[in-house]
Enzyme design. Structure first.
Site, PDB file in Angstrom:
ATOM      1  CB  VAL A 169      -0.908  -0.013   1.259  1.00 11.57           C
ATOM      2  CG1 VAL A 169      -0.086  -0.030   2.541  1.00 11.57           C
ATOM      3  CG2 VAL A 169      -1.903   1.140   1.277  1.00 11.57           C
ATOM      4  CG  ASN A 192       4.878   0.603  11.186  1.00  9.69           C
ATOM      5  OD1 ASN A 192       3.931   1.286  11.548  1.00  9.69           O
ATOM      6  ND2 ASN A 192       6.026   1.156  10.817  1.00  9.69           N
ATOM      7  CG  MET A 245       1.559   3.223  13.994  1.00 12.11           C
ATOM      8  SD  MET A 245      -0.144   3.485  14.571  1.00 12.11           S
ATOM      9  CE  MET A 245      -0.402   2.025  15.565  1.00 12.11           C
ATOM     10  CB  VAL A 246       7.360   1.064  17.814  1.00 12.58           C
ATOM     11  CG1 VAL A 246       8.416   1.372  18.879  1.00 12.58           C
ATOM     12  CG2 VAL A 246       6.229   0.230  18.405  1.00 12.58           C
ATOM     13  CG  HIS A 278      11.684  -5.026  12.887  1.00 10.11           C
ATOM     14  ND1 HIS A 278      11.985  -4.866  14.229  1.00 10.11           N
ATOM     15  CD2 HIS A 278      10.469  -4.428  12.695  1.00 10.11           C
ATOM     16  CE1 HIS A 278      11.001  -4.207  14.826  1.00 10.11           C
ATOM     17  NE2 HIS A 278      10.069  -3.935  13.921  1.00 10.11           N
ATOM     18  CG  HIS A 329      10.439  -1.256  17.446  1.00  8.36           C
ATOM     19  ND1 HIS A 329       9.329  -2.009  17.135  1.00  8.36           N
ATOM     20  CD2 HIS A 329      10.805  -1.635  18.698  1.00  8.36           C
ATOM     21  CE1 HIS A 329       9.028  -2.795  18.146  1.00  8.36           C
ATOM     22  NE2 HIS A 329       9.916  -2.591  19.112  1.00  8.36           N
ATOM     23  N   PRO A 330      13.041  -0.331  13.647  1.00  7.73           N
ATOM     24  CG  PRO A 330      13.147  -1.750  11.795  1.00  7.73           C
ATOM     25  CD  PRO A 330      12.644  -1.672  13.208  1.00  7.73           C
ATOM     26  CD  GLN A 331       7.500   4.091  11.672  1.00 11.01           C
ATOM     27  OE1 GLN A 331       6.627   4.442  10.898  1.00 11.01           O
ATOM     28  NE2 GLN A 331       7.240   3.812  12.941  1.00 11.01           N
TER      29      GLN A 331
END
Length: 597
Positions: free
Chosen positions: A117, A125, A127-128, A533, A576-578
């Site tokens: 998307v 995800n 959202m962290v 991840h 968390h890799p965002q």
């Protein structure tokens, strides 16, 4: 149920005022269009790059996304924060990948969600938002031979990325984070928890009672060790993704960025040679395996941001990869690049639970039914309540193994340095899991355990030369002794945390009855899974025999092709890799700009 007028004004809708062209059918893309840059993948990193490149009005950018638009059918799953876990797997927002049998997890095939998307996995995800350890960035810079990736040099891009906003419930956030460490003008909205729970005070009390679990006033400082309030990519009552923060604003306000979605790139096309070096500036794409294929060429670069699965798959389909492996699926190697698809690494996750003496857990909502319906009604009526907040946790903790740990002495330390954790704990006010069935009754307290400096490495390989066939995904979760022993240590730490004085009248019993190490190993083999991840499948290394891209993210032994996504990281960041991906992509955009200044 209808949204209030005020609430509707918050929704990131495309309007008729949009200047850019948006296509959902490849046949509608005008053949005469000329693009300086083609960005493959409208995900976390790709949208950052597309937005920043389009800041130059002289450049024309095309973004190609295989997945769907982020509005329409079931879009509440990727807008309402609490419903995020329902966005995948098994929905139209997900690629619906599955691993091959994992030896250490009872030979189970593990679902491996990735966002299908606009926004990619930033739209699906949990959202962290954790920047991870400063040592991770410094180590990246060392491997890349470019200290521009180091913590001190890249930190300004973190501020450029982020806009911290007040929590949705309006509570006083004094002492819950360090404001000077956070951006206030960036496009991506972040906030502290928007709904407080009855375990928050208990979690914080443990940090005062037990020196094993110290309080960290802000894990985004570059030193995440300790227990901190969790930041999430939420603004007001809505998820903030790379689509809503970067892509859609650019499409709405600029005429030099076009978007094509519902079109999967099938291969990269060699467009010529620079001396003896092949040039790849052509991109082929189609809607399905049976539909007509189309092509477009960039005048400057193709930026590959298809993710840790999609990027190596496209490189392999285009003849860039291990020569022998390519020949096995009938593809002629153009560039023998032995590391494409290798070094796949992921964070293994294991949930454990206790029964709780509480009538205020999230369990009724997690089970669905009337409680969930009431929460949804409150959300649509007011934009407030449990569903407007992250459904994972309000606090997150990162820790290192003790310096004298036999795990380290036997296996070495795989982390990037003294501020990089080995494991993570996340505290859930209910029966939180991604792998187990939820009990039909009762109240629970959960701790999610994650090995964040894993040593297991897997692969991505082609199942066939059909670009619409999923690749073979083998992360080899928990394959190494270090990963298994660190998970055992994490579970023991969780048990000590739950046994703290602060939880004496709250925790009433062990739902997950793990006594011996063998019990934990058996439980691990049944319920461990991926935290979703995936990293490092086209990793940075200055040596082409050890990596796929150089320190500037250019594909080795090729011209016109750059990789900007999780696949390019030389290792997985310890958290968390965002946030690291956003920061990395912000700097990557400047690297590209400088190359074509």
């Amino acid at each position: 149920m209808k949204l209030t007028t005020a609430f509707l004004s918050l929704l990131p809708l495309l309007t008729s005022k949009a200047l850019a062209a948006i296509y959902n059918d490849p046949s509608k893309l005008p053949t005469g269009n000329k693009y300086d840059f083609i960005v493959i993948g409208a995900g976390t990193a790709g949208n950052v790059v597309a937005n920043r490149l389009s800041e130059n009005p002289k450049w024309k950018i095309l973004v190609i996304e295989a997945g769907r638009y982020n509005e329409g059918f079931q879009d509440e799953l990727i807008k309402i924060p609490f419903l995020g876990p329902q966005a995948s797997p098994g929905t139209s927002f997900d690629w619906n990948y599955t691993t091959i049998p994992q030896d250490a997890i009872n030979n189970q095939n593990i679902p491996f969600p990735r966002g299908y998307v606009l926004g990619g996995s930033s739209s699906t995800n949990y959202m962290v938002y954790t920047r991870c350890s400063k040592n991770d960035y410094d180590h990246f810079g060392e491997i890349a031979g470019d200290d521009g990736w180091s913590w001190d040099k890249i930190l300004p891009y973190a501020f450029k990325n982020e806009k911290h906003v007040p929590p949705n419930d309006g509570h006083d956030e004094t002492g819950q984070y360090l404001p000077e460490l956070h951006g206030t003008d960036g496009p991506l909205l972040t906030s502290l928890p928007g709904f407080l729970t009855d375990i928050d005070d208990r979690v914080l009390a443990v940090t005062q009672q037990d020196p094993e679990f110290p309080y960290n006033p802000d894990y985004d400082s570059g030193n995440p060790i300790g227990v901190s309030w969790m930041h999430s990519t939420i603004g007001g009552p809505l998820r903030s993704s790379s689509a809503t923060a970067y892509l859609i604003p650019a499409v709405e306000s600029r005429s030099n960025i076009d978007l094509l979605y519902n079109a999967q790139v099938t291969r990269l096309i060699q467009s010529g040679k620079a001396g003896t070096v092949p040039v790849f500036r052509g991109v082929e794409f189609a809607r399905s395996s049976r539909s007509k294929r189309y092509a477009v060429t960039a005048t400057k670069e193709v930026v590959l941001s298809a993710g840790a699965f999609g990027t190596p798959q496209l490189l392999l389909l285009s003849g860039i990869g291990p020569k022998d492996e390519l020949s096995q699926v009938g593809i002629q190697a153009v560039v023998d690049s032995p590391q494409v698809g290798k070094n796949l690494v992921d964070h293994p996750l294991l949930p454990i639970q206790w029964t709780a003496n509480s009538n205020n857990t999230m369990d009724p909502i997690l089970r669905g039914g009337d409680a969930l319906e009431a929460g949804i009604q409150e959300y649509y009526d007011t934009g407030k309540g449990r569903l407007a907040a992250n459904g994972v946790s309000n606090h997150m903790a990162f820790f290192r193994l003790p310096d004298d740990s036999p795990i380290l002495s036997a296996n070495g330390d795989p982390s990037s340095g003294g501020t990089a954790p080995h494991y993570e704990l996340a505290f859930g006010n209910g029966f939180f899991t991604t792998s187990q069935p939820i009990p039909e009754s009762g109240s629970y307290f959960s701790i999610i355990n994650v090995v964040v400096s894993p040593t297991s490495r897997g692969t991505i390989t082609l199942a066939s030369k059909d670009p619409f066939a999923h690749p073979i995904i083998d992360p080899r979760l928990l394959e190494t002794e270090f990963d298994r022993q660190t998970m055992i240590y994490s579970v023991r730490a969780s048990q000590r945390f739950a046994a703290s004085q602060a939880f004496d009248d709250y925790v009433t019993g062990n739902y997950t009855n793990l006594i011996t190490d063998d019990d934990i190993l058996e439980y691990m083999a049944q319920w461990a899974t991926t935290i979703k991840h995936p990293f490092s499948t086209a990793r940075v290394n200055t040596d082409p025999s050890q990596g796929v891209v150089d320190g500037q993210l250019l594909v080795h032994n090729v011209r016109g092709l750059r990789v900007v996504d999780a696949s390019a990281w030389p290792f997985i960041p310890a958290g968390h890799p965002q946030a690291p991906l956003y920061i990395f992509a912000e700097r990557a955009a400047d690297v590209i700009k400088a190359a074509w200044a």
